[in-house]
Design a protein around this motif. Structure first.
Motif, PDB file in Angstrom:
ATOM      1  N   HIS A   1       0.835  -1.206   0.000  1.00 39.89           N
ATOM      2  CA  HIS A   1       0.000   0.000   0.000  1.00 39.89           C
ATOM      3  C   HIS A   1       0.871   1.258   0.000  1.00 39.89           C
ATOM      4  CE1 HIS A   1      -3.544   2.429   0.534  1.00 39.89           C
ATOM      5  NE2 HIS A   1      -3.053   2.955   1.643  1.00 39.89           N
ATOM      6  N   LEU A   2       1.920   1.257   0.809  1.00 39.55           N
ATOM      7  CA  LEU A   2       2.835   2.405   0.813  1.00 39.55           C
ATOM      8  C   LEU A   2       3.475   2.602  -0.556  1.00 39.55           C
ATOM      9  CD1 LEU A   2       4.676   2.150   4.249  1.00 39.55           C
ATOM     10  CD2 LEU A   2       2.782   3.635   3.610  1.00 39.55           C
ATOM     11  N   LYS A   3       3.833   1.501  -1.206  1.00 36.89           N
ATOM     12  CA  LYS A   3       4.423   1.580  -2.548  1.00 36.89           C
ATOM     13  C   LYS A   3       3.413   2.173  -3.533  1.00 36.89           C
ATOM     14  CE  LYS A   3       6.649  -1.189  -6.107  1.00 36.89           C
ATOM     15  NZ  LYS A   3       7.036  -2.531  -6.525  1.00 36.89           N
ATOM     16  N   THR A   4       2.160   1.722  -3.425  1.00 33.39           N
ATOM     17  CA  THR A   4       1.113   2.239  -4.307  1.00 33.39           C
ATOM     18  C   THR A   4       0.875   3.725  -4.069  1.00 33.39           C
ATOM     19  OG1 THR A   4       0.035   0.082  -4.333  1.00 33.39           O
ATOM     20  CG2 THR A   4      -1.298   1.957  -5.008  1.00 33.39           C
ATOM     21  N   VAL A   5       0.753   4.096  -2.802  1.00 35.30           N
ATOM     22  CA  VAL A   5       0.513   5.497  -2.457  1.00 35.30           C
ATOM     23  C   VAL A   5       1.689   6.370  -2.897  1.00 35.30           C
ATOM     24  CG1 VAL A   5       0.206   7.091  -0.508  1.00 35.30           C
ATOM     25  CG2 VAL A   5      -1.042   4.961  -0.559  1.00 35.30           C
ATOM     26  N   GLY A   6       2.893   5.804  -2.842  1.00 35.01           N
ATOM     27  CA  GLY A   6       4.080   6.565  -3.222  1.00 35.01           C
ATOM     28  C   GLY A   6       4.325   6.648  -4.712  1.00 35.01           C
ATOM     29  N   SER A   7       3.563   5.906  -5.510  1.00 30.83           N
ATOM     30  CA  SER A   7       3.774   5.953  -6.956  1.00 30.83           C
ATOM     31  C   SER A   7       3.205   7.245  -7.530  1.00 30.83           C
ATOM     32  CB  SER A   7       3.137   4.737  -7.629  1.00 30.83           C
ATOM     33  OG  SER A   7       1.734   4.850  -7.619  1.00 30.83           O
ATOM     34  N   GLU A   8       3.745   7.655  -8.651  1.00 28.71           N
ATOM     35  CA  GLU A   8       3.327   8.922  -9.263  1.00 28.71           C
ATOM     36  C   GLU A   8       1.898   8.884  -9.776  1.00 28.71           C
ATOM     37  OE1 GLU A   8       6.003  10.504 -12.162  1.00 28.71           O
ATOM     38  OE2 GLU A   8       7.741   9.801 -11.037  1.00 28.71           O
ATOM     39  N   ASN A   9       1.426   7.730 -10.216  1.00 27.83           N
ATOM     40  CA  ASN A   9       0.117   7.644 -10.846  1.00 27.83           C
ATOM     41  C   ASN A   9      -1.000   7.245  -9.889  1.00 27.83           C
ATOM     42  OD1 ASN A   9       1.289   8.259 -13.322  1.00 27.83           O
ATOM     43  ND2 ASN A   9       1.822   6.113 -13.659  1.00 27.83           N
ATOM     44  N   PHE A  10      -0.726   7.275  -8.608  1.00 27.72           N
ATOM     45  CA  PHE A  10      -1.733   6.868  -7.623  1.00 27.72           C
ATOM     46  C   PHE A  10      -2.791   7.955  -7.489  1.00 27.72           C
ATOM     47  CE2 PHE A  10      -3.274   6.826  -3.208  1.00 27.72           C
ATOM     48  CZ  PHE A  10      -3.877   5.570  -3.214  1.00 27.72           C
ATOM     49  N   GLU A  11      -4.051   7.571  -7.617  1.00 26.36           N
ATOM     50  CA  GLU A  11      -5.154   8.509  -7.401  1.00 26.36           C
ATOM     51  C   GLU A  11      -5.630   8.330  -5.972  1.00 26.36           C
ATOM     52  OE1 GLU A  11      -9.698   9.136  -8.867  1.00 26.36           O
ATOM     53  OE2 GLU A  11      -8.226   8.515 -10.365  1.00 26.36           O
ATOM     54  N   LEU A  12      -5.502   9.351  -5.159  1.00 23.03           N
ATOM     55  CA  LEU A  12      -5.845   9.269  -3.760  1.00 23.03           C
ATOM     56  C   LEU A  12      -7.314   8.916  -3.588  1.00 23.03           C
ATOM     57  CD1 LEU A  12      -4.669   9.532  -0.966  1.00 23.03           C
ATOM     58  CD2 LEU A  12      -5.241  11.949  -1.007  1.00 23.03           C
ATOM     59  N   ARG A  13      -7.574   7.858  -2.835  1.00 26.42           N
ATOM     60  CA  ARG A  13      -8.920   7.342  -2.615  1.00 26.42           C
ATOM     61  C   ARG A  13      -9.406   7.860  -1.272  1.00 26.42           C
ATOM     62  NH1 ARG A  13     -10.306   2.652   0.224  1.00 26.42           N
ATOM     63  NH2 ARG A  13      -8.110   2.171   0.303  1.00 26.42           N
ATOM     64  N   LEU A  14     -10.101   8.980  -1.297  1.00 24.87           N
ATOM     65  CA  LEU A  14     -10.582   9.562  -0.052  1.00 24.87           C
ATOM     66  C   LEU A  14     -12.057   9.296   0.209  1.00 24.87           C
ATOM     67  CD1 LEU A  14      -8.832  13.034  -0.034  1.00 24.87           C
ATOM     68  CD2 LEU A  14      -8.303  11.057   1.365  1.00 24.87           C
ATOM     69  N   SER A  15     -12.736   8.741  -0.730  1.00 19.10           N
ATOM     70  CA  SER A  15     -14.168   8.553  -0.554  1.00 19.10           C
ATOM     71  C   SER A  15     -14.531   7.251   0.132  1.00 19.10           C
ATOM     72  CB  SER A  15     -14.867   8.601  -1.905  1.00 19.10           C
ATOM     73  OG  SER A  15     -14.418   7.552  -2.721  1.00 19.10           O
ATOM     74  N   GLY A  16     -13.539   6.420   0.440  1.00 17.09           N
ATOM     75  CA  GLY A  16     -13.810   5.178   1.152  1.00 17.09           C
ATOM     76  C   GLY A  16     -14.235   4.101   0.217  1.00 17.09           C
TER      77      GLY A  16
END
Length: 172
Positions: free
Chosen positions: A157-172
């Protein structure tokens, strides 16, 4: 920060320094450098242990990161309090009495969030009830089978969040 809050803050720092550093120096037969090393090791072990326990429960792909909806001027969440507790946390190693003992029951994070005043020794007993209730109300109940699978999920998950193309999922 108010004057009272500042006083409590400084008082807490003084109290901590007294009971963690000053008092032990009066009763310890170890020299200053060994006491300093022991203090640092204890802080690192406790800090890393707690950090891993909290990260595995909250910073994994299955844990929701909800946002408050203020579109109509009234802040609200789209799920009730109990559903939010289950959606934003995950369990791990719920079949391991060793992890339940070592973590003080924090491997049952969902139960801990729902029933914080219940002794952790009862978490294994209420676990099946909470899991079934979540199923009945169509609320996700996320649990990893082991510490290591949860740790792997956390780092992925940290790797995914740290990638450039990760779209932040804030809506749950």
């Amino acid at each position: 920060m108010t004057t009272l809050e500042f006083g409590v803050f400084i008082g807490g720092k003084i109290l901590y320094t007294l009971y963690m550093l000053v008092v032990p120096s009066f009763f310890s037969h170890h020299n200053v450098s060994l006491r300093a090393i022991l203090y640092i090791v204890a802080q690192l072990v406790c800090g890393w242990t707690l950090a891993f326990l909290f990260q595995l429960a909250h910073v994994v792909p299955e844990a929701a990161f909800p946002v408050v909806d203020s579109s109509d001027g009234q802040p609200k969440l789209h799920h009730g309090w109990a559903a939010m507790q289950a959606r934003t946390t995950t369990n791990f190693s719920t079949n391991s009495m060793l992890w339940t003992h070592l973590s003080g029951g924090l491997n049952y994070q969902i139960e801990h969030h729902l029933f914080p005043s219940v002794c952790h020794l009862y978490y294994p007993c209420i676990h099946p009830i909470v899991k079934a209730t979540c199923k009945d109300f169509d609320v996700p109940y996320n649990s990893y089978p082991s510490f290591w699978t949860a740790l792997k999920a956390h780092f992925l998950h940290l790797k995914t969040v740290g990638s450039e193309n990760f779209e932040l999922r804030l809506s749950g």
